[in-house]
Design an enzyme around this catalytic site. Structure first.
Site, short mmCIF file in Angstrom:
data_model
loop_
_atom_site.label_atom_id
_atom_site.label_comp_id
_atom_site.label_asym_id
_atom_site.label_seq_id
_atom_site.Cartn_x
_atom_site.Cartn_y
_atom_site.Cartn_z
N LYS A 178 24.52 44.94 16.41
CA LYS A 178 24.24 45.65 15.21
C LYS A 178 25.27 46.50 14.88
O LYS A 178 25.86 47.56 15.23
CB LYS A 178 23.35 46.85 15.98
CG LYS A 178 22.17 47.39 15.02
CD LYS A 178 22.80 48.13 13.69
CE LYS A 178 23.10 49.56 13.97
NZ LYS A 178 23.82 50.08 12.76
N GLU A 254 32.87 53.38 24.16
CA GLU A 254 34.02 53.82 23.76
C GLU A 254 33.84 54.91 22.58
O GLU A 254 33.13 54.60 21.68
CB GLU A 254 34.98 52.71 23.03
CG GLU A 254 35.19 51.82 24.46
CD GLU A 254 35.87 50.61 23.86
OE1 GLU A 254 35.82 50.32 22.78
OE2 GLU A 254 36.11 49.75 24.73
N1 LIG Z 1 36.86 55.16 21.82
C1 LIG Z 1 36.89 54.29 20.87
O1 LIG Z 1 37.41 53.19 21.11
C2 LIG Z 1 36.41 54.50 19.71
C3 LIG Z 1 35.58 55.55 19.13
N2 LIG Z 1 35.32 55.30 17.79
C4 LIG Z 1 34.38 56.60 17.50
O2 LIG Z 1 33.32 56.31 16.72
C5 LIG Z 1 33.06 57.12 15.52
C6 LIG Z 1 33.03 56.87 14.17
O3 LIG Z 1 32.12 55.84 14.13
P1 LIG Z 1 30.43 56.01 13.45
O4 LIG Z 1 30.17 54.56 13.19
O5 LIG Z 1 30.44 57.18 12.69
O6 LIG Z 1 29.82 56.28 14.77
P2 LIG Z 1 28.28 56.41 15.01
O7 LIG Z 1 27.98 56.93 16.43
O8 LIG Z 1 27.62 57.36 14.02
O9 LIG Z 1 27.71 55.08 14.58
C7 LIG Z 1 28.15 53.99 15.73
C8 LIG Z 1 26.90 52.98 15.38
O10 LIG Z 1 25.75 53.28 16.26
C9 LIG Z 1 24.76 53.14 15.49
N3 LIG Z 1 23.86 54.35 15.75
C10 LIG Z 1 23.63 55.58 15.13
N4 LIG Z 1 22.63 56.12 15.88
C11 LIG Z 1 22.21 55.37 16.73
C12 LIG Z 1 21.05 55.57 17.72
N5 LIG Z 1 20.23 56.47 17.86
N6 LIG Z 1 20.76 54.50 18.46
C13 LIG Z 1 21.33 53.20 18.32
N7 LIG Z 1 22.42 53.01 17.65
C14 LIG Z 1 22.85 54.23 16.83
C15 LIG Z 1 25.28 53.31 13.98
O11 LIG Z 1 24.32 52.57 13.28
C16 LIG Z 1 26.46 52.59 14.22
O12 LIG Z 1 26.37 50.99 14.18
C17 LIG Z 1 34.10 58.49 15.95
O13 LIG Z 1 33.55 59.44 16.57
C18 LIG Z 1 35.23 57.62 16.65
O14 LIG Z 1 35.85 58.53 17.45
C19 LIG Z 1 35.66 54.60 16.72
C20 LIG Z 1 36.31 53.70 17.19
C21 LIG Z 1 36.84 53.47 18.67
#
Ligand SMILES: NC(=O)C1=CN([C@@H]2O[C@H](COP(=O)(O)OP(=O)(O)OC[C@H]3O[C@@H](n4cnc5c(N)ncnc54)[C@H](O)[C@@H]3O)[C@@H](O)[C@H]2O)C=CC1
Ligand SMILES: O=C(O)/C=C/C=C(\O)C(=O)O
Length: 486
Positions: A178, A254
């Site tokens: 997804k 992550e």
């Molecule tokens: N630690 C790491 O390696 C990395 C961490 N990140 C983190 O990712 C974040 C930014 O990315 P975003 O896309 O805004 O994160 P997000 O958590 O809003 O979304 C990530 C994914 O999760 C899905 N999602 C959202 N709510 C969900 C739910 N209730 N159930 C299942 N799937 C759901 C979204 O549609 C998307 O595909 C930042 O916090 C960043 O630090 C980003 C890249 C690398």
């Protein structure tokens, strides 16, 4: 306008209910694609296709056969390099050089590295004594987990999605991906690649949509999903973990970061300025490993702030393929509003705005895009919101420090623990600090140098588990022990 369908059982398909959503360009917010939104029925079809492939042709291949196919995927990504670059530029709005140097090559590399790892990493074996003196031999065998749900974010879409798909497939699992609703294009292109190189149908599936009450939630709650690997916000991770608890599914997370960059007075000054500039502002600051808290040893503080300001003010905003430009917008209007609200909060909390703090003047054609200025603050206490919380935008707060202990304590005083970058010529001190800073990865005199064989993940609220090299095998397989009486 481009139509993006779900990719289920080797075919591009509309969603059964016919629902769609618009994907907008970050540079001007025009609609660039109409995307099929997967509902419960579509997710169910994808999971069943993945189960059938896992129990069928994919499960029947030898490791060598899978490895050859994954090398084929990497080669086909490289052959279609320009298509991937164009798709990722359209989705993210980030400059071409970020795509050609980082995001797309890493997609191909992910498939090659994990093909090599699965081929070369042995399992354990132990001989043991038995009362009759003949002994016994124990050996481990790795078996795939089954169907892995892959949920990925928008900030480095292809890199981060393939970082999970590649090891999952190398280990013999099948996947349902997804991708973020903000960046659906490269996951769809990868479906074309899979078909072209002969990956059996059902091995790689993509369902598009949002999180709550949409494809993300349907996928993570689906009982046919055997393990969930997720990159995204810590809050979303909490929700996904609750879903995974039903049926005791394993998770690898992550998550967010609020990473410290530490610059000592003895550092190579120009290299440190360049390194912190990249770590704070690459990809418009939308990098989980990026630096939003900078600590600079007092004797060089003023000079460092002035040098970083000069670099931040020299960026050239523009479209990804504009050769005159080197700086892109944020991913969405919603994210821009969030980042700008932090810019306002920093001022309310008493920050000195060294540079930026608002929206750049853009030509009429780009005025509607999600542009924000790279922003540097000083003068805030460690309790301020922009010093504690992940903004995920092009901004950093810079604070002077006097001692090693003081800066280690400040770096550790945060709920996150993803990465840090230390700049000094005193390597004894750097090694000592690397053991004390509570993060998954410490870079010394560098940032974002990635050896894909190493453990990658976060401490504290920045993640659960480690991926990379052999560590990915730990998550994407289950090790079974066989005990043979001799
Ligand atoms: N630690 C790491 O390696 C990395 C961490 N990140 C983190 O990712 C974040 C930014 O990315 P975003 O896309 O805004 O994160 P997000 O958590 O809003 O979304 C990530 C994914 O999760 C899905 N999602 C959202 N709510 C969900 C739910 N209730 N159930 C299942 N799937 C759901 C979204 O549609 C998307 O595909 C930042 O916090 C960043 O630090 C980003 C890249 C690398
Ligand atoms: O190298 C990795 O595996 C992770 C990289 C993360 C990013 O590129 C990002 O958050 O932008």
């Amino acid at each position: 306008m481009q139509i993006v369908k779900n990719f289920i059982d080797g075919e591009f398909v509309d969603s059964v209910e016919g629902k769609t959503f618009d994907k907008r360009s970050p540079v001007d917010n025009s609609v660039i694609a109409r995307v099929a939104e997967a509902g419960q029925v579509d997710v169910d079809r994808a999971v069943r296709a993945a189960q059938a492939a896992r129990n069928g042709v994919w499960g029947g291949l030898t490791t060598d056969q899978r490895v050859d196919l994954l090398y084929g995927v990497a080669d086909e990504i490289t052959r279609r390099f320009e298509d991937f670059v164009a798709a990722e530029m359209a989705d993210t709005g980030q400059p071409r050089h970020v795509m050609t140097h980082v995001f797309i090559p890493r997609g191909a590399a992910n498939f090659k590295v994990f093909a090599d790892v699965i081929k070369n990493v042995p399992t354990e074996a132990f001989q043991m004594a038995t009362p009759d003196g003949r002994g016994a031999l124990n050996y481990g065998i790795r078996v795939p987990k089954g169907v892995v749900g892959v949920i990925s974010p928008w900030n480095a879409p292809f890199l981060l999605m393939t970082w999970k798909v590649a090891p999952a497939l190398a280990c013999g699992n099948t996947v349902v991906v997804k991708p973020s609703e903000e960046t659906p294009l490269t996951a769809a292109l990868l479906g074309e690649v899979m078909n072209k190189v002969g990956i059996p149908r059902g091995v790689y599936n993509v369902v598009n949509g949002f999180g709550p009450s949409s494809a993300g939630e349907h996928l993570t709650r689906h009982p046919g999903i055997d393990a969930i690997t997720f990159t995204g916000e810590t809050r979303t991770g909490t929700t996904i973990m609750q879903a995974a608890a039903q049926g005791m599914r394993d998770v690898s997370f992550e998550l967010g970061g609020k990473n410290a960059g530490i610059v000592f007075a003895d550092a190579d000054f120009d290299a440190a300025v360049e390194g912190i500039f990249r770590s704070a502002f690459l990809n418009s600051g939308q990098v989980c490993l990026g630096t939003e808290r900078v600590y600079v040893e007092r004797p060089i503080f003023e000079r460092f702030v002035a040098a970083l300001k000069q670099k931040a003010e020299a960026v050239k905003f523009g479209r990804p393929d504009d050769p005159e430009a080197n700086y892109g917008p944020l991913i969405s209007d919603e994210h821009r509003r969030k980042v700008l609200s932090y810019y306002a909060k920093a001022v309310e909390e008493g920050a000195t705005v060294v540079t930026g703090g608002g929206v750049p003047d853009m030509p009429a054609a780009l005025e509607q895009g999600n542009w924000v200025q790279p922003t540097i603050w000083t003068g805030l206490p460690e309790t301020a919101a922009v010093v504690r919380e992940e903004v995920f935008g092009p901004c950093c707060h810079i604070r002077p420090f006097d001692t090693e202990d003081e800066v280690v304590n400040m770096a550790n005083d945060n709920d996150y623990g993803l990465s840090t970058t230390i700049w000094t010529t005193n390597l004894a001190r750097a090694h000592r600090m690397a053991g004390r800073i509570e993060v998954g990865i410490t870079w010394i005199n560098s940032w974002f140098l990635r050896d894909l064989r190493t453990a990658f993940g976060g401490s504290k609220q920045s993640g659960i588990g480690r991926e990379g090299g052999v560590h990915s095998l730990e998550f994407y397989t289950e090790t079974r022990n066989v005990c043979v009486k001799l």
